[in-house]
Design an enzyme around this catalytic site. Sequence first.
Site, PDB file in Angstrom:
ATOM      1  CG  ASP A  47      81.888 -20.312  35.042  1.00 48.98           C
ATOM      2  OD1 ASP A  47      82.432 -21.404  34.801  1.00 48.98           O
ATOM      3  OD2 ASP A  47      81.721 -19.428  34.180  1.00 48.98           O
ATOM      4  CD  GLU A 168      89.681 -34.965  36.005  1.00 54.58           C
ATOM      5  OE1 GLU A 168      89.803 -34.508  37.135  1.00 54.58           O
ATOM      6  OE2 GLU A 168      89.593 -36.185  35.767  1.00 54.58           O
ATOM      7  CE  LYS A 221      94.173 -33.957  29.685  1.00 47.18           C
ATOM      8  NZ  LYS A 221      92.882 -34.237  30.149  1.00 47.18           N
ATOM      9  N   GLY A 270      86.406 -44.832  12.186  1.00 51.02           N
ATOM     10  CA  GLY A 270      85.139 -44.149  11.924  1.00 51.02           C
ATOM     11  C   GLY A 270      85.362 -42.747  11.417  1.00 51.02           C
ATOM     12  CB  CYS A 277      90.180 -33.195  24.978  1.00 50.69           C
ATOM     13  SG  CYS A 277      89.052 -32.719  26.289  1.00 50.69           S
ATOM     14  NE  ARG A 344      83.239 -28.006  24.304  1.00 46.40           N
ATOM     15  CZ  ARG A 344      83.795 -27.970  25.518  1.00 46.40           C
ATOM     16  NH1 ARG A 344      84.624 -26.998  25.819  1.00 46.40           N
ATOM     17  NH2 ARG A 344      83.528 -28.894  26.409  1.00 46.40           N
TER      18      ARG A 344
HETATM   19  C1  UGA Z   1      89.452 -37.332  26.224  1.00 42.93           C
HETATM   20  C2  UGA Z   1      90.265 -38.372  27.003  1.00 42.93           C
HETATM   21  O1  UGA Z   1      89.795 -39.691  26.713  1.00 42.93           O
HETATM   22  C3  UGA Z   1      90.175 -38.115  28.504  1.00 42.93           C
HETATM   23  O2  UGA Z   1      91.019 -39.032  29.191  1.00 42.93           O
HETATM   24  C4  UGA Z   1      90.642 -36.678  28.785  1.00 42.93           C
HETATM   25  O3  UGA Z   1      90.514 -36.365  30.155  1.00 42.93           O
HETATM   26  C5  UGA Z   1      89.774 -35.715  27.992  1.00 42.93           C
HETATM   27  O4  UGA Z   1      89.885 -36.016  26.583  1.00 42.93           O
HETATM   28  C6  UGA Z   1      90.267 -34.328  28.272  1.00 42.93           C
HETATM   29  O5  UGA Z   1      91.407 -34.012  27.900  1.00 42.93           O
HETATM   30  O6  UGA Z   1      89.590 -33.567  28.968  1.00 42.93           O
HETATM   31  P1  UGA Z   1      86.849 -37.037  25.649  1.00 42.93           P
HETATM   32  O7  UGA Z   1      87.307 -35.984  24.685  1.00 42.93           O
HETATM   33  O8  UGA Z   1      85.727 -36.745  26.575  1.00 42.93           O
HETATM   34  O9  UGA Z   1      88.082 -37.507  26.588  1.00 42.93           O
HETATM   35  O10 UGA Z   1      86.369 -38.293  24.809  1.00 42.93           O
HETATM   36  P2  UGA Z   1      86.943 -39.705  24.333  1.00 42.93           P
HETATM   37  O11 UGA Z   1      86.058 -40.754  24.821  1.00 42.93           O
HETATM   38  O12 UGA Z   1      88.373 -39.843  24.635  1.00 42.93           O
HETATM   39  O13 UGA Z   1      86.728 -39.575  22.759  1.00 42.93           O
HETATM   40  C7  UGA Z   1      87.419 -38.597  22.003  1.00 42.93           C
HETATM   41  C8  UGA Z   1      87.083 -38.714  20.544  1.00 42.93           C
HETATM   42  O14 UGA Z   1      87.694 -39.860  19.958  1.00 42.93           O
HETATM   43  C9  UGA Z   1      85.601 -38.851  20.244  1.00 42.93           C
HETATM   44  O15 UGA Z   1      85.294 -38.030  19.142  1.00 42.93           O
HETATM   45  C10 UGA Z   1      85.423 -40.313  19.881  1.00 42.93           C
HETATM   46  O16 UGA Z   1      84.347 -40.525  18.998  1.00 42.93           O
HETATM   47  C11 UGA Z   1      86.749 -40.599  19.214  1.00 42.93           C
HETATM   48  N1  UGA Z   1      87.137 -42.025  19.256  1.00 42.93           N
HETATM   49  C12 UGA Z   1      87.403 -42.624  20.446  1.00 42.93           C
HETATM   50  C13 UGA Z   1      87.279 -42.736  18.071  1.00 42.93           C
HETATM   51  O17 UGA Z   1      87.035 -42.210  16.967  1.00 42.93           O
HETATM   52  N2  UGA Z   1      87.686 -44.035  18.124  1.00 42.93           N
HETATM   53  C14 UGA Z   1      87.960 -44.656  19.289  1.00 42.93           C
HETATM   54  O18 UGA Z   1      88.350 -45.848  19.259  1.00 42.93           O
HETATM   55  C15 UGA Z   1      87.815 -43.946  20.477  1.00 42.93           C
END
Ligand code: UGA
Length: 451
Positions: A47, A168, A221, A270, A277, A344
């Site tokens: 890195d 990923e 993706k 919510g 992402c 973020r």
């Molecule tokens: C997301 C994807 O779920 C992963 O599959 C992907 O690899 C990743 O982005 C990426 O592109 O690197 P992540 O951002 O870590 O993962 O988190 P999530 O669990 O997907 O949640 C994303 C956002 O949606 C959070 O702010 C969460 O609070 C919100 N969320 C999630 C809701 O408001 N409602 C839901 O029902 C689910």
Amino acid sequence: MRQTKPSPKKSSPEEEKIKIGVIGTGYVGLVTAVCLAELGHQVIGTDVVREKIDLALAGKPHIYEPGLEELLKKNLKKGHLNFYHDLDKTIREADVLFVCVSTPQLPDGRADMSYVEGVSRRIAENLNAYKLIVEKSTVPVRTSAWIKRVINLYRHNDQDFDVASNPEFLREGSAVHDFLHPDRIIIGVESKRAEKILRKIYARFTEKLLVTNIDTAELIKHASNSFLAMKISFINLISELCEKTEADVELVARGMGLDPRIGPQFLRAGLGYGGSCFPKDVRALIHIGEEMGVDFGLLKEVDRINLRRIRIFVDKIKQALWILRDKKIALLGLSFKPETDDIRNAPSIAIIGELQKERAYLRLYDPQAMENMKKLFPEKEPELVYCQSPYQALEGANAGLIITEWPEFVDLDLNRVKSIMSNPILIDGRNIFDPAKVRALGFEYYSMGRK
Ligand code: UGA
């Protein structure tokens, strides 16, 4: 049965032990490096940020991710994992290079590909043997074609190389688990040689592999993330309607989710989606569409609905407290979701900004994200104070806000909370409590899409 002596096979580069370089040890890169080592490969992480490498070498991840530290230490000890400050050396020593550098959002919504380009040039300059370059960052479709072109433009010899896409899908907070228990591994390749190497790397998950061409892998993706974001915005829009009627969004979501074609996941209404992402990927896909003449108005609306969640939440705070000036407000949860220290695009940032404009006194608490938040909003008594526990934040508060659904908040002793708050008012942006139960304890309770 007659035993035959195995004939000594001439080893091809693919059959020799694969040495993997992981370029960029951010959230995706560090988890990738550690988990590839855990799969038994020989991995070097690198890195540009020296501190990240120093910490990794000391067995300390620079991020909080459940299970990561343990596997980092274990694989350093086993000698499967190493970290270099030197990118050139990493490139020269590795057979396969996973590119995990960030692709941040530019002001106009496009993804900034300059780090990917920079790394591609360095690979070109250090192409000392056949390399497979695997792009793992979330990137616009056609990025691999650009990586290939850049390497061809800048290399000093005619060494063979391949480019592949292996997006990923890990989620922060469960990244290690997701990597080691994937529901799919997408491999976008344009040569049999690249496919063979990637099949070897992921030999443990053969039945989870989907092999496609590179453009398809890149698009899978982007399409997946945007689809999930759309699901969230959809239920949030329904939740707006629930608030105008007697419907309850939790039950609407449950009822919808019982249809296996819809499924129950990502239907939690919510404060909307945050993180590094979804917001970025939705906007990037809108731009890719524009560049290619495909109108993604659908995703523009997804983004708009998501941004509206903050205003709806702040309106609820005003509905409860009327004037916010000089009111003491406890904010529980600063990370964009539970089990991470990542802030973020966290809704908390916009909410803090809005409450500061109104000159409220803010009491902040998060189990993991306070150090990161302090860099953005330094402590300033008495306007903005970081607390040691949710109870300390709620002490004397005129209202308590649930911004992230950490399990610690679900398990709060609400009788104790009620006894220490100035006004027992809870505004729950994540619907973690049962309205009837909280009200029975004497709270005034607001949530999202429910009465
Ligand atoms: C997301 C994807 O779920 C992963 O599959 C992907 O690899 C990743 O982005 C990426 O592109 O690197 P992540 O951002 O870590 O993962 O988190 P999530 O669990 O997907 O949640 C994303 C956002 O949606 C959070 O702010 C969460 O609070 C919100 N969320 C999630 C809701 O408001 N409602 C839901 O029902 C689910």
